[in-house]
Design an enzyme around this catalytic site. Structure first.
Site, PDB file in Angstrom:
ATOM      1  N   ARG A  66       0.761  -1.083   0.084  1.00 26.01           N
ATOM      2  CA  ARG A  66       0.047  -0.252   0.018  1.00 26.01           C
ATOM      3  C   ARG A  66       1.062   1.239   0.139  1.00 26.01           C
ATOM      4  O   ARG A  66       1.872   1.452   0.634  1.00 26.01           O
ATOM      5  CB  ARG A  66      -1.039   0.038   1.134  1.00 26.01           C
ATOM      6  CG  ARG A  66      -2.180  -0.948   1.311  1.00 26.01           C
ATOM      7  CD  ARG A  66      -3.071  -0.690   2.374  1.00 26.01           C
ATOM      8  NE  ARG A  66      -2.189  -1.448   3.711  1.00 26.01           N
ATOM      9  CZ  ARG A  66      -1.689  -0.301   4.467  1.00 26.01           C
ATOM     10  NH1 ARG A  66      -1.705   0.890   4.358  1.00 26.01           N
ATOM     11  NH2 ARG A  66      -1.075  -0.688   5.669  1.00 26.01           N
ATOM     12  N   TYR A 194      -1.980  -3.354  -6.694  1.00 27.14           N
ATOM     13  CA  TYR A 194      -1.540  -4.109  -5.472  1.00 27.14           C
ATOM     14  C   TYR A 194      -2.576  -4.110  -4.452  1.00 27.14           C
ATOM     15  O   TYR A 194      -3.224  -3.023  -4.153  1.00 27.14           O
ATOM     16  CB  TYR A 194      -0.297  -3.520  -4.893  1.00 27.14           C
ATOM     17  CG  TYR A 194       0.122  -4.373  -3.580  1.00 27.14           C
ATOM     18  CD1 TYR A 194       0.860  -5.502  -4.131  1.00 27.14           C
ATOM     19  CD2 TYR A 194      -0.262  -3.992  -2.369  1.00 27.14           C
ATOM     20  CE1 TYR A 194       0.960  -6.457  -2.949  1.00 27.14           C
ATOM     21  CE2 TYR A 194       0.013  -4.959  -1.470  1.00 27.14           C
ATOM     22  CZ  TYR A 194       0.676  -5.960  -1.674  1.00 27.14           C
ATOM     23  OH  TYR A 194       0.985  -7.195  -0.672  1.00 27.14           O
ATOM     24  N   LYS A 203      -9.579  -2.323   2.127  1.00 29.00           N
ATOM     25  CA  LYS A 203      -9.289  -1.219   2.948  1.00 29.00           C
ATOM     26  C   LYS A 203     -10.125  -0.031   2.644  1.00 29.00           C
ATOM     27  O   LYS A 203     -10.663   1.049   3.452  1.00 29.00           O
ATOM     28  CB  LYS A 203      -7.941  -0.938   2.949  1.00 29.00           C
ATOM     29  CG  LYS A 203      -6.785  -2.023   3.446  1.00 29.00           C
ATOM     30  CD  LYS A 203      -7.365  -2.326   4.875  1.00 29.00           C
ATOM     31  CE  LYS A 203      -6.922  -3.520   5.553  1.00 29.00           C
ATOM     32  NZ  LYS A 203      -5.642  -4.263   5.507  1.00 29.00           N
ATOM     33  N   HIS A 223      -9.950  -2.462  12.094  1.00 29.86           N
ATOM     34  CA  HIS A 223      -8.831  -3.449  11.404  1.00 29.86           C
ATOM     35  C   HIS A 223      -8.592  -4.368  12.678  1.00 29.86           C
ATOM     36  O   HIS A 223      -7.393  -4.346  13.137  1.00 29.86           O
ATOM     37  CB  HIS A 223      -7.617  -2.348  11.258  1.00 29.86           C
ATOM     38  CG  HIS A 223      -6.708  -2.966  10.316  1.00 29.86           C
ATOM     39  ND1 HIS A 223      -5.231  -2.597  10.517  1.00 29.86           N
ATOM     40  CD2 HIS A 223      -6.629  -4.039   9.469  1.00 29.86           C
ATOM     41  CE1 HIS A 223      -4.481  -3.210   9.623  1.00 29.86           C
ATOM     42  NE2 HIS A 223      -5.334  -4.024   8.987  1.00 29.86           N
ATOM     43  N   SER A 245      -0.880  -3.417  10.350  1.00 33.45           N
ATOM     44  CA  SER A 245      -0.383  -4.302   9.381  1.00 33.45           C
ATOM     45  C   SER A 245       0.640  -4.894   9.712  1.00 33.45           C
ATOM     46  O   SER A 245       1.684  -4.424  10.028  1.00 33.45           O
ATOM     47  CB  SER A 245      -0.265  -3.241   7.921  1.00 33.45           C
ATOM     48  OG  SER A 245      -1.394  -2.727   7.748  1.00 33.45           O
ATOM     49  N   CYS A 247       1.356  -7.249  11.941  1.00 30.15           N
ATOM     50  CA  CYS A 247       1.866  -7.346  13.328  1.00 30.15           C
ATOM     51  C   CYS A 247       0.987  -8.481  14.125  1.00 30.15           C
ATOM     52  O   CYS A 247       0.708  -8.338  15.188  1.00 30.15           O
ATOM     53  CB  CYS A 247       1.468  -5.954  13.989  1.00 30.15           C
ATOM     54  SG  CYS A 247       2.525  -4.612  13.469  1.00 30.15           S
ATOM     55  N   ASP A 272      -8.689  -9.875   9.417  1.00 25.58           N
ATOM     56  CA  ASP A 272      -8.335  -8.664   9.039  1.00 25.58           C
ATOM     57  C   ASP A 272      -9.311  -7.390   9.340  1.00 25.58           C
ATOM     58  O   ASP A 272      -8.662  -6.229   9.644  1.00 25.58           O
ATOM     59  CB  ASP A 272      -7.726  -8.577   7.536  1.00 25.58           C
ATOM     60  CG  ASP A 272      -6.993  -7.238   7.394  1.00 25.58           C
ATOM     61  OD1 ASP A 272      -6.095  -6.966   8.080  1.00 25.58           O
ATOM     62  OD2 ASP A 272      -7.296  -6.635   6.283  1.00 25.58           O
ATOM     63  N   ASN A 360       6.564  -8.248   1.836  1.00 30.29           N
ATOM     64  CA  ASN A 360       5.085  -8.239   1.759  1.00 30.29           C
ATOM     65  C   ASN A 360       4.558  -9.064   0.973  1.00 30.29           C
ATOM     66  O   ASN A 360       3.480  -8.701   0.389  1.00 30.29           O
ATOM     67  CB  ASN A 360       4.980  -6.543   1.816  1.00 30.29           C
ATOM     68  CG  ASN A 360       3.236  -6.441   1.967  1.00 30.29           C
ATOM     69  OD1 ASN A 360       2.640  -6.908   2.857  1.00 30.29           O
ATOM     70  ND2 ASN A 360       2.825  -5.579   1.127  1.00 30.29           N
ATOM     71  N   ARG A 362       2.184 -11.970  -0.541  1.00 30.31           N
ATOM     72  CA  ARG A 362       0.845 -12.028  -0.011  1.00 30.31           C
ATOM     73  C   ARG A 362       0.320 -13.631  -0.484  1.00 30.31           C
ATOM     74  O   ARG A 362       0.480 -13.877  -1.634  1.00 30.31           O
ATOM     75  CB  ARG A 362      -0.332 -11.170  -0.299  1.00 30.31           C
ATOM     76  CG  ARG A 362       0.187  -9.503   0.384  1.00 30.31           C
ATOM     77  CD  ARG A 362      -0.519  -9.649   1.793  1.00 30.31           C
ATOM     78  NE  ARG A 362       0.138  -8.519   2.597  1.00 30.31           N
ATOM     79  CZ  ARG A 362      -0.261  -8.210   3.680  1.00 30.31           C
ATOM     80  NH1 ARG A 362      -1.326  -8.597   4.317  1.00 30.31           N
ATOM     81  NH2 ARG A 362       0.312  -6.976   4.557  1.00 30.31           N
TER      82      ARG A 362
HETATM   83  P1  GTP Z   1      -1.876  -7.444   7.482  1.00 26.16           P
HETATM   84  O1  GTP Z   1      -2.603  -8.491   6.732  1.00 26.16           O
HETATM   85  O2  GTP Z   1      -0.933  -6.780   7.111  1.00 26.16           O
HETATM   86  O3  GTP Z   1      -2.789  -6.624   8.151  1.00 26.16           O
HETATM   87  O4  GTP Z   1      -1.136  -8.193   8.690  1.00 26.16           O
HETATM   88  P2  GTP Z   1      -1.528  -9.038   9.868  1.00 26.16           P
HETATM   89  O5  GTP Z   1      -1.882  -8.224  11.289  1.00 26.16           O
HETATM   90  O6  GTP Z   1      -2.459 -10.207   9.867  1.00 26.16           O
HETATM   91  O7  GTP Z   1      -0.228  -9.942  10.442  1.00 26.16           O
HETATM   92  P3  GTP Z   1       0.456 -11.633  10.289  1.00 26.16           P
HETATM   93  O8  GTP Z   1      -0.318 -12.325  11.214  1.00 26.16           O
HETATM   94  O9  GTP Z   1       0.249 -11.724   8.853  1.00 26.16           O
HETATM   95  O10 GTP Z   1       1.851 -11.315  10.751  1.00 26.16           O
HETATM   96  C1  GTP Z   1       2.747 -10.615  10.284  1.00 26.16           C
HETATM   97  C2  GTP Z   1       4.189 -11.077  10.267  1.00 26.16           C
HETATM   98  O11 GTP Z   1       4.412 -10.836  11.891  1.00 26.16           O
HETATM   99  C3  GTP Z   1       4.443 -12.533   9.870  1.00 26.16           C
HETATM  100  O12 GTP Z   1       5.716 -12.550   9.444  1.00 26.16           O
HETATM  101  C4  GTP Z   1       4.556 -13.351  11.298  1.00 26.16           C
HETATM  102  O13 GTP Z   1       5.280 -14.506  11.048  1.00 26.16           O
HETATM  103  C5  GTP Z   1       4.840 -12.277  12.294  1.00 26.16           C
HETATM  104  N1  GTP Z   1       4.133 -12.783  13.442  1.00 26.16           N
HETATM  105  C6  GTP Z   1       2.867 -12.928  13.630  1.00 26.16           C
HETATM  106  N2  GTP Z   1       2.409 -13.398  14.927  1.00 26.16           N
HETATM  107  C7  GTP Z   1       3.907 -13.151  15.503  1.00 26.16           C
HETATM  108  C8  GTP Z   1       4.060 -13.598  16.858  1.00 26.16           C
HETATM  109  O14 GTP Z   1       3.306 -14.049  17.880  1.00 26.16           O
HETATM  110  N3  GTP Z   1       5.359 -13.295  17.336  1.00 26.16           N
HETATM  111  C9  GTP Z   1       6.405 -13.004  16.262  1.00 26.16           C
HETATM  112  N4  GTP Z   1       7.677 -12.901  16.788  1.00 26.16           N
HETATM  113  N5  GTP Z   1       6.098 -12.846  15.102  1.00 26.16           N
HETATM  114  C10 GTP Z   1       4.663 -12.753  14.734  1.00 26.16           C
HETATM  115  C1  SPV Z   2      -2.613  -4.307   5.426  1.00 24.76           C
HETATM  116  O1  SPV Z   2      -1.855  -3.653   4.905  1.00 24.76           O
HETATM  117  O2  SPV Z   2      -2.924  -4.233   6.432  1.00 24.76           O
HETATM  118  C2  SPV Z   2      -3.259  -5.568   4.716  1.00 24.76           C
HETATM  119  C3  SPV Z   2      -2.872  -5.800   3.267  1.00 24.76           C
HETATM  120  O3  SPV Z   2      -4.091  -6.246   5.274  1.00 24.76           O
HETATM  121  S1  SPV Z   2      -3.703  -4.545   2.295  1.00 24.76           S
HETATM  122  O4  SPV Z   2      -4.689  -5.381   1.503  1.00 24.76           O
HETATM  123  O5  SPV Z   2      -2.799  -4.383   1.241  1.00 24.76           O
HETATM  124  O6  SPV Z   2      -4.167  -3.552   2.873  1.00 24.76           O
HETATM  125 MN    MN Z   3      -4.519  -5.515   7.372  1.00 25.07          MN
END
Ligand code: GTP
Ligand code: SPV
Ligand code: MN
Length: 582
Positions: A66, A194, A203, A223, A245, A247, A272, A360, A362
């Site tokens: 994004r 993207y 979003k 979110h 995002s 996290c 999400d 990033n 996906r």
């Molecule tokens: P968006 O789709 O961008 O909104 O992200 P999200 O909040 O769904 O994040 P996601 O669960 O995909 O995690 C993002 C990154 O953080 C990945 O590389 C995970 O492996 C890492 N991660 C997730 N949970 C944990 C955790 O509990 N501990 C650690 N150290 N890393 C984590």
């Molecule tokens: C984020 O960035 O929080 C996502 C991926 O979940 S996107 O759809 O690109 O916003």
């Molecule tokens: Mn997101």
């Protein structure tokens, strides 16, 4: 002619496509589109057996996340977009961004994608219509939303839909704009193919436009992931969590319980986005408006997220991962053995120096393929929340978990959340910024008003969810994560539900209520007493240093900041013994 047909005709007159196709969402239509994309190089088919039905898409290298600096709220008044959004006057946007749509679809096919956000037949659900010249967008929208005939049926020839116009344009960042017209409930996006920039249901609609609808109509668009936690005696809790995002939302939502044998189970509702509304029972009810996952690939492996690994085995669109010569997708964190002859995310032989997959990268996959989905995930009424969790990615300062004293304190905790930036948006990574409610890039209006909306929602809830803050990402002096994370995060959720049910106490601290660590389920973890102390520590000086930063952040909202936020900040600074001018 229906209002949707009229709008499509207007857009076609402006963008001049060779053909207009109304998408019905059928398998046959998708098969045809995928075949066309394979032919023109937009998609590569992956291994026929090991990754059946999976494809790989490589974005333009300048279009992999994004672009928040190119995302605008075009409200009539600049004040209504607020200090945290980029603003463009609607007339200026119509003129300058409008020009970029003139004739942009010449030689291309224009796809009309009607879609529903929310479970079919749910009072929460809303219809959108996305016009796009990207087949990749169509294929992704089919997975991420209820797309095609079902949406036209719900629309029934009426005018209750959010129009979204998208063109990849020439993919130049100089001619890339993602513009939201909150008063018109209209979205324009040009110059990007993207994810969050182009899949307009996600979003753009379900957060930015929906947040303005929610403000006007008395609900919330957030979110957040939603999960279901079941205890051995059948006690069930629904928990929503907002993390910025990349996290940890997808990972927490798909958590595999380390205590499955003891009858403690976690199921997924969404990963999400959550739409929330107060129920007649005084509780806050949540639905996941999406039908699929657009999840972060790197870091997804059998140890971290086995449910996601099972989910993405088949029928998945991978974007910007690496691939073996025989079509096996690969990324950092999948396993320790990158296949020989790996091709990186840009289509070049991997040099073993840079990342093989883009950080990033996906996956797009239907929620139906996820083994941990709760039977309630498409419940038209949604699920009632016991708790809302906020969290950031912070190497320092924030402890593993604390509880807010009450709703208003929770709103303050969420409004002042800090988190390090990630690869989900272009720009520097690892910079701490204030990201209120993990909505900084997604709130469609003035965030001062948004805090006010949160406070007001609290008054509508006789049984509000308890509010917590977590940080899975605190590190030690060697920059190693202190907390094992992933499945073990369940231990923190268990403390939360014990708090909610009054089974455990808590310690007062200046920032909120902390666990008595001997009341947490920590047995079996390789965590020394010293590590545990570092993980839980609330350092007065570090927190006192946050106060002026929060003050400065709040000051940006001027008179749009609710007075309650000042009251909360003053109380925090008193508890910290910090002197701050409020
Ligand atoms: P968006 O789709 O961008 O909104 O992200 P999200 O909040 O769904 O994040 P996601 O669960 O995909 O995690 C993002 C990154 O953080 C990945 O590389 C995970 O492996 C890492 N991660 C997730 N949970 C944990 C955790 O509990 N501990 C650690 N150290 N890393 C984590
Ligand atoms: C984020 O960035 O929080 C996502 C991926 O979940 S996107 O759809 O690109 O916003
Ligand atoms: Mn997101």
């Amino acid at each position: 002619m229906t209002p949707a047909e009229r709008w499509v005709e207007e857009v076609a007159a402006k963008t001049r496509p060779d053909r207009v196709v109304w998408c019905d969402g059928s398998q046959a239509e998708n098969d045809k589109l995928v075949e066309e994309m394979v032919q023109d190089g937009t998609l590569q088919r992956l291994h026929e057996k090991e990754a059946a039905g999976c494809t790989l898409h490589r974005s333009h290298p300048s279009d992999v996340a994004r672009t928040e600096h190119l995302t605008f709220i075009a409200s009539r008044e600049k004040e209504d977009a607020g200090p945290t959004n980029n603003w463009m006057a609607p007339a200026e946007a119509k003129e300058n961004v409008g020009k970029l749509f003139d004739g942009v679809m010449k030689g291309r096919t224009m796809y009309v994608v009607p879609y529903v956000m929310g479970p079919l037949g749910s009072p929460f659900s809303k219809v959108g219509v996305e016009i796009t010249d990207s087949k990749y967008v169509v294929a992704n929208m089919r997975i991420m939303t209820r797309m095609g005939k079902a949406a036209l049926d719900q629309l029934g020839g009426g005018d209750e839909f959010v129009p979204g116009l998208h063109s990849t344009g020439d993919l130049s960042p100089d001619r890339r704009f993602i513009v939201h017209y909150p008063e018109e409930r209209l979205i324009w996006s040009v110059g990007s193919g993207y994810g969050g920039n182009a899949l307009l249901g996600k979003k753009c609609f379900a957060l930015r436009i929906a947040s303005t609808m929610a403000r006007d109509q008395g609900w919330m668009a957030e979110h957040m992931l939603i999960l279901e936690l079941t205890l051995p005696d059948g006690e069930v809790h629904y928990i929503a969590a907002a993390f910025p995002s990349a996290c940890g939302k997808t990972n927490l939502a798909m958590l595999v319980s380390p205590f499955e044998k003891q009858g403690i189970q976690v199921r997924t509702i969404g990963d999400d986005i959550a739409w929330l509304r107060p129920g007649p029972d005084g509780r806050l009810w949540a639905v996941n408006p999406e039908a699929g996952f657009f999840g972060v690939v790197p870091g997804t492996g059998p140890d971290t997220n086995p449910n996601a690994m099972d989910t993405i085995r088949t029928n998945t669109i991978f974007t910007n991962v690496a691939v073996s010569p025989d079509g096996i997708p690969w990324w950092e964190g999948k396993d320790k053995h990158p296949p020989a002859g790996l091709i990186d995310w840009q289509g070049k032989p991997w040099d073993h120096k840079g990342k093989a997959a883009h950080p990033n990268a996906r996956f797009t996959v239907s929620a139906r393929q996820c083994p941990s989905m709760s039977p309630k995930w498409e419940d038209p009424q949604g699920v009632p929340l016991s708790a809302i969790v906020f969290g950031g990615r912070r190497a320092r300062v924030a402890p593993l978990v604390f509880q807010a004293r009450d709703w208003n304190h929770g709103v303050f905790v969420a409004a002042t959340m800090g988190s390090e930036t990630t690869a989900a948006a272009t720009g520097a990574v690892g910079v701490v910024r204030r990201d209120p409610m993990a909505m900084l890039p997604f709130c469609g209006y003035n965030m001062g008003d948004y805090f006010g909306h949160w406070l007001k929602m609290g008054t509508k809830l006789s049984k509000p969810p308890a509010i917590f803050h977590v940080n899975w990402f605190r590190t030690d002096h060697e920059d190693a994560f202190l907390w094992p994370g992933f499945g073990q995060n369940l231990r923190v959720l268990l403390w939360m539900v014990d708090r909610i049910q009054g089974r455990v106490g808590a310690k007062e601290s200046p920032i909120g209520l902390l666990p008595e660590t001997d009341e947490m389920h920590l047995d079996g973890l390789a965590l020394s007493q010293h590590q545990l102390e570092m993980l839980m520590a609330v350092d007065r000086e570090e927190w006192a240093a946050e106060v002026p930063e929060i003050r400065a952040f709040f000051d940006r909202f001027g008179s749009r900041l609710p007075q309650e936020m000042n009251v909360q900040l003053e109380a925090l600074s008193k508890r910290l013994g910090a002197a701050v001018a409020v």
